[in-house]
Design an enzyme around this catalytic site. Structure first.
Site, PDB file in Angstrom:
ATOM      1  N   GLY A   7       0.506  -8.320   2.747  1.00  0.00           N
ATOM      2  CA  GLY A   7      -0.055  -7.204   1.335  1.00  0.00           C
ATOM      3  C   GLY A   7       0.315  -5.617   1.158  1.00  0.00           C
ATOM      4  CB  THR A   8      -1.194  -3.156  -0.321  1.00  0.00           C
ATOM      5  OG1 THR A   8      -1.197  -3.616  -1.636  1.00  0.00           O
ATOM      6  CG2 THR A   8      -0.083  -1.761  -1.046  1.00  0.00           C
ATOM      7  CE  LYS A  51       1.983   6.772   6.176  1.00  0.00           C
ATOM      8  NZ  LYS A  51       1.019   5.872   4.948  1.00  0.00           N
ATOM      9  N   GLY A  88      -1.568  14.332  -7.846  1.00  0.00           N
ATOM     10  CA  GLY A  88      -1.548  14.680  -6.067  1.00  0.00           C
ATOM     11  C   GLY A  88      -2.851  14.301  -5.611  1.00  0.00           C
ATOM     12  N   GLY A  89      -2.738  13.660  -5.392  1.00  0.00           N
ATOM     13  CA  GLY A  89      -3.837  12.037  -4.463  1.00  0.00           C
ATOM     14  C   GLY A  89      -3.189  12.005  -2.715  1.00  0.00           C
ATOM     15  CB  ILE A 138      -0.019   6.925  -2.853  1.00  0.00           C
ATOM     16  CG1 ILE A 138      -0.496   6.425  -2.050  1.00  0.00           C
ATOM     17  CG2 ILE A 138       1.343   6.743  -3.165  1.00  0.00           C
ATOM     18  CD1 ILE A 138      -1.788   5.061  -2.821  1.00  0.00           C
ATOM     19  CD  GLU A 169      -4.787  16.059  -8.921  1.00  0.00           C
ATOM     20  OE1 GLU A 169      -3.780  15.025  -7.889  1.00  0.00           O
ATOM     21  OE2 GLU A 169      -5.940  16.061  -9.934  1.00  0.00           O
ATOM     22  CG  ASP A 190      -7.496  -1.734  -1.833  1.00  0.00           C
ATOM     23  OD1 ASP A 190      -7.434  -0.820  -0.320  1.00  0.00           O
ATOM     24  OD2 ASP A 190      -5.994  -1.517  -1.783  1.00  0.00           O
ATOM     25  CG  HIS A 216      -2.662  23.369  29.472  1.00  0.00           C
ATOM     26  ND1 HIS A 216      -3.015  24.064  27.416  1.00  0.00           N
ATOM     27  CD2 HIS A 216      -1.883  23.745  29.430  1.00  0.00           C
ATOM     28  CE1 HIS A 216      -1.710  24.483  27.378  1.00  0.00           C
ATOM     29  NE2 HIS A 216      -1.426  24.812  29.126  1.00  0.00           N
TER      30      HIS A 216
HETATM   31  P1  FAD Z   1      -4.079  -5.971   0.152  1.00  0.00           P
HETATM   32  O1  FAD Z   1      -3.101  -4.891   1.174  1.00  0.00           O
HETATM   33  O2  FAD Z   1      -3.709  -4.983  -1.483  1.00  0.00           O
HETATM   34  O3  FAD Z   1      -3.737  -7.619   0.652  1.00  0.00           O
HETATM   35  C1  FAD Z   1      -4.399  -8.263  -0.965  1.00  0.00           C
HETATM   36  C2  FAD Z   1      -3.815  -9.395  -1.008  1.00  0.00           C
HETATM   37  O4  FAD Z   1      -4.242 -10.148  -1.704  1.00  0.00           O
HETATM   38  C3  FAD Z   1      -1.703  -9.630  -1.560  1.00  0.00           C
HETATM   39  O5  FAD Z   1      -0.916  -9.741  -0.631  1.00  0.00           O
HETATM   40  C4  FAD Z   1      -2.240 -10.049  -2.285  1.00  0.00           C
HETATM   41  O6  FAD Z   1      -0.721 -10.850  -2.991  1.00  0.00           O
HETATM   42  C5  FAD Z   1      -3.319 -11.245  -2.634  1.00  0.00           C
HETATM   43  N1  FAD Z   1      -3.810 -11.638  -3.312  1.00  0.00           N
HETATM   44  C6  FAD Z   1      -4.604 -11.149  -4.827  1.00  0.00           C
HETATM   45  N2  FAD Z   1      -4.534 -12.246  -5.376  1.00  0.00           N
HETATM   46  C7  FAD Z   1      -4.709 -13.577  -5.128  1.00  0.00           C
HETATM   47  C8  FAD Z   1      -5.196 -14.680  -6.039  1.00  0.00           C
HETATM   48  N3  FAD Z   1      -5.598 -14.671  -6.554  1.00  0.00           N
HETATM   49  N4  FAD Z   1      -4.960 -15.715  -4.579  1.00  0.00           N
HETATM   50  C9  FAD Z   1      -4.206 -15.644  -3.587  1.00  0.00           C
HETATM   51  N5  FAD Z   1      -3.444 -14.559  -3.343  1.00  0.00           N
HETATM   52  C10 FAD Z   1      -3.453 -12.389  -3.222  1.00  0.00           C
HETATM   53  N6  FAD Z   1      -3.627   2.816   3.559  1.00  0.00           N
HETATM   54  C11 FAD Z   1      -4.160   3.434   5.088  1.00  0.00           C
HETATM   55  O7  FAD Z   1      -5.119   3.044   5.345  1.00  0.00           O
HETATM   56  N7  FAD Z   1      -3.101   4.157   5.207  1.00  0.00           N
HETATM   57  C12 FAD Z   1      -1.453   4.846   4.950  1.00  0.00           C
HETATM   58  O8  FAD Z   1      -1.164   5.024   4.917  1.00  0.00           O
HETATM   59  C13 FAD Z   1      -1.723   4.402   3.371  1.00  0.00           C
HETATM   60  N8  FAD Z   1      -0.808   4.744   2.937  1.00  0.00           N
HETATM   61  C14 FAD Z   1      -0.348   3.276   1.657  1.00  0.00           C
HETATM   62  C15 FAD Z   1       0.625   3.696   1.090  1.00  0.00           C
HETATM   63  C16 FAD Z   1       1.269   3.536  -0.586  1.00  0.00           C
HETATM   64  C17 FAD Z   1       2.172   3.789  -1.231  1.00  0.00           C
HETATM   65  C18 FAD Z   1       0.110   2.275  -0.899  1.00  0.00           C
HETATM   66  C19 FAD Z   1       0.570   2.000  -1.914  1.00  0.00           C
HETATM   67  C20 FAD Z   1      -1.164   1.679   0.163  1.00  0.00           C
HETATM   68  C21 FAD Z   1      -1.440   2.581   0.873  1.00  0.00           C
HETATM   69  N9  FAD Z   1      -2.662   2.695   2.024  1.00  0.00           N
HETATM   70  C22 FAD Z   1      -2.664   3.275   3.351  1.00  0.00           C
HETATM   71  C23 FAD Z   1      -3.433   1.770   1.182  1.00  0.00           C
HETATM   72  C24 FAD Z   1      -4.059   0.198   1.687  1.00  0.00           C
HETATM   73  O9  FAD Z   1      -2.565  -0.059   2.093  1.00  0.00           O
HETATM   74  C25 FAD Z   1      -5.163  -0.844   1.434  1.00  0.00           C
HETATM   75  O10 FAD Z   1      -5.811   0.217   1.271  1.00  0.00           O
HETATM   76  C26 FAD Z   1      -4.946  -1.991   1.867  1.00  0.00           C
HETATM   77  O11 FAD Z   1      -3.341  -2.509   2.159  1.00  0.00           O
HETATM   78  C27 FAD Z   1      -6.129  -2.967   1.617  1.00  0.00           C
HETATM   79  O12 FAD Z   1      -5.730  -4.060   2.082  1.00  0.00           O
HETATM   80  P2  FAD Z   1      -6.261  -5.518   1.216  1.00  0.00           P
HETATM   81  O13 FAD Z   1      -6.085  -6.889   2.556  1.00  0.00           O
HETATM   82  O14 FAD Z   1      -7.800  -5.097   0.594  1.00  0.00           O
HETATM   83  O15 FAD Z   1      -4.980  -5.702  -0.391  1.00  0.00           O
END
Ligand code: FAD
Length: 470
Positions: A37-38, A48, A174-175, A177, A196, A313, A445
């Site tokens: 995923g993301t 990172k 300024g969140g 990300i 921001e 998410d 320490h």
């Molecule tokens: P996602 O990781 O988005 O996964 C959802 C998956 O579902 C995707 O692969 C998508 O392709 C798939 N999908 C969607 N719809 C369908 C469908 N209809 N059929 C089949 N597949 C589908 N979080 C942290 O905790 N620490 C961090 O340091 C951090 N850094 C980040 C940096 C950036 C730049 C970004 C953008 C996000 C960051 N996050 C971080 C947030 C974190 O990436 C997300 O909170 C996390 O990935 C959410 O997980 P998820 O499984 O809910 O969704």
């Protein structure tokens, strides 16, 4: 054997799948882009990896550290990109292997609910199950402004794979990300300006931490415009940029203090937040309620359609990878046993800026708003030896405790390696521990974590390594 279908292979979906398989369910996981995923592909991990490169580069570029001279430093951006991609691919392969080892059936295609227990997979037909977990994640919120479609305007995914490092970047938002990308590109020598809308960066954090970060970003030379908003992005001399090359500089026009300010830059990164991905999943047809763009769930992550759950998410509760995973596990536990152990009040959150920030529990502002009788203890890292050695002693540790029982209700840290330290406070809170227990726990320490004990002592008035209050 119960059968569970999971839509989405991010940290919400793939962790739920493994948990369900471990608990004896038959599991089908559907993913339409890439496992991980993301988080693994365009979020937590690649950011990172690049921040790690930026950190080394910045130190080396500054001539090394006292006692170690470094000369002739240059940035090999393609190699940094390769390293980031290799780490990401290794982790995605690891997830693929784990799913296979747990006998989870992975379907590559787009999923759509056609009844509460039936999911259609593009190119495959339909699957039925006892329960469905939607873990479809989120996507960047697109902003609508003149110039939004110019090639110089990018989102966080594009910012991870730029072909070359630009000379200047304006970051809208300024969140977390925005600040992380600001720190990253600043460390790579880019002239960074963050814009921001609110009056300070990192709005959800404890104000004392956010203010210190604001001050430190400014001291590092990152430009900051708060209470400001983007008006447009356009060419410097009114040239039609749609005709122009991608590396042409642009003017980001912002409104600040009643005036229009023009910021010249090579890239405008829009980091104005993310929104749950809920489209085309068939939710509305099943009467699944969406509230402010997010899938509404109860405390067990069950949606308004019985047997359909939403984690991570897509339910908009907390957009963090570990929260998504914990919710995925909780939904599975609930489906298979009728109960779960998710505690929404104890979820750490981190910002990988310079220095790092980590937090868990209530902020001081939340404690005030909730009318809690609380006490705060703050220990400045200028009194901590390890922080001095690390060359980052401008932060502090803050502990908020219930004034009656001394129970920890919140902890906020800004300093070196604090993202590795917040777990201690999360454990203390889970065990309903108080500042007394933290003080009695002997910390090694020299460590930065000693400062946690000092902050706990400060709740009662005096830390050992800080002059007494008069
Ligand atoms: P996602 O990781 O988005 O996964 C959802 C998956 O579902 C995707 O692969 C998508 O392709 C798939 N999908 C969607 N719809 C369908 C469908 N209809 N059929 C089949 N597949 C589908 N979080 C942290 O905790 N620490 C961090 O340091 C951090 N850094 C980040 C940096 C950036 C730049 C970004 C953008 C996000 C960051 N996050 C971080 C947030 C974190 O990436 C997300 O909170 C996390 O990935 C959410 O997980 P998820 O499984 O809910 O969704």
């Amino acid at each position: 054997m119960k059968k569970i279908i999971i839509i989405g292979g991010g940290p919400g979906g793939y962790v739920a799948a493994i948990k369900a398989a471990q608990m004896g369910a038959e599991v089908h996981l559907i993913e339409n882009i890439k496992l991980g995923g993301t988080c693994l592909n365009v979020g937590c991990i690649p950011t990172k990896a690049l921040l790690h490169t930026g950190d080394f580069y910045e130190k080396a570029k500054a001539g090394g550290i006292p006692g170690v001279a470094v000369r002739d430093v240059s940035l090999d951006w393609p190699a940094a990109q390769r390293e980031k991609d290799q780490i990401t691919n290794r982790l995605v392969n690891g997830v693929t292997g784990l799913l296979k080892a747990n006998k989870i059936q992975v379907h590559f295609g787009t999923a759509r609910l056609i009844s509460p227990n039936t999911v259609e997979v593009s190119g495959e037909g339909s699957l039925t199950a006892d329960a469905v977990i939607v873990a479809s994640g989120s996507e960047p919120v697109p902003l609508n402004f003149p110039g939004a479609d110019l090639p110089q305007v990018i989102d966080s995914t594009q910012a991870l794979s730029l072909e070359r490092v630009p000379k200047s970047m304006v970051i809208i938002g300024g969140g977390v990300i925005g600040v992380e990308f600001g720190s990253l590109y600043h460390s790579l020598g880019v002239r960074v300006t963050i814009v921001e809308m609110l009056d300070e960066v990192l709005p959800p954090l404890d104000r004392q931490v956010a203010s210190r970060m604001h001050q430190l970003l400014a001291e590092q030379g990152i430009g900051l415009y708060t209470s400001a908003r983007l008006l447009s992005v356009k060419a410097e001399n009114g040239i039609d940029l749609t005709e122009k090359a991608e590396n042409e500089t642009v003017l980001a026009e912002i409104e600040h203090g009643g005036e229009t300010v023009q910021l010249e830059c090579e890239k405008v990164l829009v980091a104005a937040g993310r929104r749950p991905r809920t489209k085309d999943l068939g939710l509305e047809a099943l009467g699944i309620q969406i509230e402010r763009g997010a899938i509404l769930t109860d405390g067990n992550f069950e949606t308004t359609a019985k047997g359909v759950f939403a984690v991570g998410d897509c339910n908009g509760q907390l957009m963090l990878a570990h929260a998504a995973s914990a919710q995925g596990e909780a939904a599975v536990e609930y489906i298979l046993t009728g109960k779960h152990h998710y505690n929404k009040n104890i979820i750490p959150s981190c910002v990988y800026a310079k220095p790092e920030i980590a937090a868990v529990g209530l902020t001081e502002e939340q404690a005030k708003r909730q009318g809690i009788d609380y006490q705060c203890g703050v220990f400045q890292l200028s009194g901590n030896g390890k922080s001095m050695i690390e060359g980052e002693s401008s932060g502090f540790i803050k502990i908020i405790a219930d004034a009656g029982l001394g129970e920890v209700i919140g902890a906020h840290m800004i300093g070196p390696r604090v993202t590795e330290m917040i777990g201690e406070l999360a454990v203390a809170m889970t065990m309903e521990g108080g500042v007394e227990e933290i003080i009695r726990t002997i910390h090694a320490h020299p460590t930065v974590s000693e400062a946690i004990s000092e902050a706990a002592q400060a709740v009662f008035g005096n830390s050992i390594h800080w002059p007494p209050k008069r």
